[in-house]
Each structure stands twice: as structure tokens, then as C-alpha cells.
Write an enzyme that holds these catalytic residues in place. Structure first.
Site, mmCIF file in Angstrom:
data_model
loop_
_atom_site.group_PDB
_atom_site.id
_atom_site.type_symbol
_atom_site.label_atom_id
_atom_site.label_comp_id
_atom_site.label_asym_id
_atom_site.label_seq_id
_atom_site.Cartn_x
_atom_site.Cartn_y
_atom_site.Cartn_z
ATOM 1 N N GLU A 1 33.217 75.419 20.735
ATOM 2 C CA GLU A 1 31.895 74.860 20.382
ATOM 3 C C GLU A 1 31.404 75.375 19.030
ATOM 4 O O GLU A 1 30.231 75.693 18.871
ATOM 5 C CB GLU A 1 30.855 75.219 21.456
ATOM 6 C CG GLU A 1 31.187 74.757 22.849
ATOM 7 C CD GLU A 1 30.042 74.952 23.844
ATOM 8 O OE1 GLU A 1 28.909 75.237 23.429
ATOM 9 O OE2 GLU A 1 30.305 74.814 25.061
ATOM 10 N N GLU B 1 30.401 79.617 30.741
ATOM 11 C CA GLU B 1 29.411 80.696 30.549
ATOM 12 C C GLU B 1 29.097 81.491 31.822
ATOM 13 O O GLU B 1 27.930 81.645 32.185
ATOM 14 C CB GLU B 1 28.121 80.108 29.957
ATOM 15 C CG GLU B 1 28.339 79.367 28.649
ATOM 16 C CD GLU B 1 27.100 78.631 28.148
ATOM 17 O OE1 GLU B 1 26.012 78.811 28.713
ATOM 18 O OE2 GLU B 1 27.231 77.876 27.166
#
Ligand code: G3I
Length: 315
Positions: A235, A132
Site C-alpha cells: 500500500e 493489520e
């Protein structure tokens, strides 16, 4: 034969996998499902390899919880994905609150990455090296790493990881469909490749909302494939406003099918990981109150329509 891993392999993928964590390893029905290799060809520890878990004090490493999950995956002959080395969340206080020079923080990243990657070297399929790095608008996230080292921290971590385990695949991520954030990531990957930094893959994180799944996921996967890296959905979960109704579960089934189809249609998309198996252990309700039911198995470990959506997506 049935099962999500079998469906993925028939579609030419390497694995269908799931995140898992240490607290639920005492739930026998859950562990039996997790260990069912017709359903899952891969596992990812959801928390136990993160920085706060592995290096709570500078230079003191704790691998016990990570070992438990890696050993389970190895015993079950499942690929294990390492998650994650350099991320802005779940950092130990000593690191986050320190005042570091560029040289000091470089050494800290190198020491952490080298020690953790070496510990599990030879046992993991891939590492989420950097997680991220971008904000939604495509600018770099102002983490401690970026503040001190600007974008340099990314190549520093990738190079240390490659040196510590030359065979493991190195990923960098957090994107879903096309947009500012994926453009930022696209430029980063192009740049890393140009400077010869070892990047093997990009992760499509895919914490999605039922009914609002981006239609450009496949196009996004394709643009990274065209840069010459692997892509994985890392995810996946698709949440809804509770309570779940038959209509919402049917929408979610379609959503899962579409995401899986996007991966299926691009050869470089190697596999899919859901962010745990059952709604019983999903992270969603604690972070998004009133939302949940995001996973393919319900709280009683019963398959939901989403399960059939995944099978249909791979077909
Ligand atoms: O370990 C403590 C435990 O000692 C304590 O009793 C308990 C009480 O709340 O908290 C436990 O820590 C929790 C930890 O999960 C382990 O269960 C934290 O509060 C909780 O915040 C943490 O949540 C994790 C979250 O990352 C934190 O950032 C989720 O389980 C995990 O699924 C989630 O995963 C992230 C990915 O790593 C990166 N992408 C987003 C994704 C969802 O946030």
C-alpha cells in the site's frame, strides 16, 4: 522500454501495481493510465472487496463493484490482488455489533472467506487474508475477531481461503521497518508455519511520511524472506505537509527510491503496489488534513519527481 512495470520486471520482480476504486472508473484519462501495462502489471481494489461491501447483510453477498475491477484487470492482463477478507475496519454492523460465541464467529469467518474467495477463484493472484492484526506496540489488535477467538481467527481464515482457491497466494500484514510490530508479525508467521497454516506472503504496508522513511525496511523484508514467505509492498504512499515544494518533492523522490531499492535488493520481494496512482484520488488528505501529495502522479496526472525515484530504485 519505459514504464514502472517494465522497470520492475527488469529488476526481476513480478509486478508494479496500484490500488484503484470504483468511483474513478468514469475518469477516462485515469482509466487509460490505470490500464497502461507498461506502468502497471497489477491492480488492487481499494474498497470494493471489503466485508461491508461484499456481505452487508449476513449471508447476502454483493460482488458487483469488485467484479467491475477484477474484470478490468483480467481484460488488461494485470494481476489482481484481493483486498481484504478479515480486517477490523469497514465491517458491516451486523457483524461488529453481534454477540458471538467462538463457534458462531468461526462459522461466520469461514462462510465469508469461502464465499468471497470462491467467487473470484482462478482470477486473483493473491489475497490479503488478514489485514493489520497488530497494534503499533506489537500486541494483537483487540478486534471483534481477537476478542472472541484470540489468535485462532488468523489460521481459521487462512485455511478457509486455501480450501476455496488452492492456487491463490495468501498474505497477512501491516508492517514497515523493524520494531515491535514487525517482531509481533515475525512471531506470528513463524507460528503459523509451525502449525502448517497456509501463509504464503507478508505485506509491507508502507503508508510512509516523507523524510521519515524507516531505514530498516530492507532488513525487515529480509527477515520474512528468511522464514520462507514471499514479501510484497502492498500500500505504498509517502505523504508530506502541503503545499508541495520543489525541495519536498525532491525528498519524496529519494524516499520512493529507497523503498523500491529495499524491495529490489531482496529476491523474495515479489512486487510493489502504490495506494492509487494520483494525488487526485489519494485517501491521505481526508484522513490527515493538511497533508498529501503522496503519490507519483500529481492531481493533473502529471509525473512527479517520485516517478523517477521509483525508476531509479529498480535500476
Ligand atoms: O462508499 C461511501 C459513499 O457511499 C459515501 O458517499 C462517501 C462519503 O464520504 O463515503 C464512501 O465511503 C468511503 C470509502 O472509502 C469509499 O470511498 C469512506 O467514507 C472512507 O472512509 C473509505 O476510506 C477508505 C479507507 O480504507 C477506510 O478504512 C479508503 O478509500 C481506502 O483507501 C483505505 O484503505 C486502507 C486499506 O484498506 C488498509 N490499510 C490502510 C488503508 C488506508 O486507510
Amino acid at each position: 522500454s519505459a514504464g514502472l512495470q517494465n522497470a520492475a520486471v527488469k529488476a526481476g520482480k513480478l509486478y508494479f501495481g496500484t490500488a484503484t476504486d470504483n468511483p474513478m472508473q468514469t475518469d477516462q484519462a485515469y482509466v487509460a493510465l490505470l490500464s497502461n501495462t507498461s506502468e502497471f502489471g497489477s491492480i488492487t481494489p481499494g474498497n470494493s472487496m471489503k466485508w461491508d461491501a461484499t456481505e452487508p447483510t449476513r449471508g447476502t453477498f454483493t460482488f458487483t463493484n469488485g467484479d467491475t475491477l477484477v474484470n478490468l484487470g483480467v481484460k488488461n492482463k494485470q494481476l489482481v490482488r484481493g483486498h481484504t477478507l478479515v480486517w477490523h475496519n469497514q465491517l458491516p454492523g451486523w457483524l461488529e455489533n453481534g454477540q458471538w460465541t467462538a463457534a458462531e464467529l468461526t462459522k461466520i469467518i469461514q462462510d465469508h472467506t469461502t464465499t468471497v474467495v470462491k467467487h473470484w477463484a482462478g482470477k486473483l493472484y493473491a489475497w490479503d487474508v488478514v489485514n493489520e492484526p497488530f497494534e503499533e506496540d506489537g500486541t494483537y489488535r483487540d478486534s471483534i475477531f481477537y476478542k472472541v477467538l484470540k489468535t485462532e481467527y488468523i489460521a481459521i481464515a487462512l485455511r478457509a481461503a486455501r480450501a476455496a482457491d488452492p492456487k491463490v497466494k495468501l498474505y497477512d500484514y501491516n508492517i514497515d521497518g523493524l520494531g515491535s510490530k514487525s517482531t509481533g508479525m515475525y512471531n506470528l508467521v513463524k507460528n503459523l508455519k509451525a502449525q502448517g497454516a497456509p501463509i504464503d506472503g507478508v505485506g509491507i504496508q508502507a503508508h510512509l511520511i516523507s523524510g521519515s522513511v524507516p531505514s530498516s525496511i530492507q532488513a525487515n523484508i529480509q527477515q520474512f524472506a528468511d522464514l520462507g514467505v514471499d514479501v510484497a509492498i502492498t500500500e505504498l504512499d509517502i505523504r508530506m505537509t502541503l503545499p508541495a515544494t520543489a525541495a519536498k518533492l525532491a525528498q519524496q523522490k529519494t524516499d520512493y527510491q529507497n523503498v523500491i531499492k529495499a524491495c529490489k535488493n531482496v529476491k523474495a520481494c515479489v512486487g510493489v503496489t502504490i495506494w492509487d496512482i494520483t494525488d487526485k484520488y489519494s485517501w491521505i488528505p481526508s484522513v490527515f488534513p493538511g497533508q498529501g501529495a503522496a503519490l507519483p502522479w500529481d492531481e493533473n496526472l502529471k509525473k512527479k519527481p517520485a516517478y523517477d525515484g521509483i525508476v531509479a530504485g529498480f535500476a
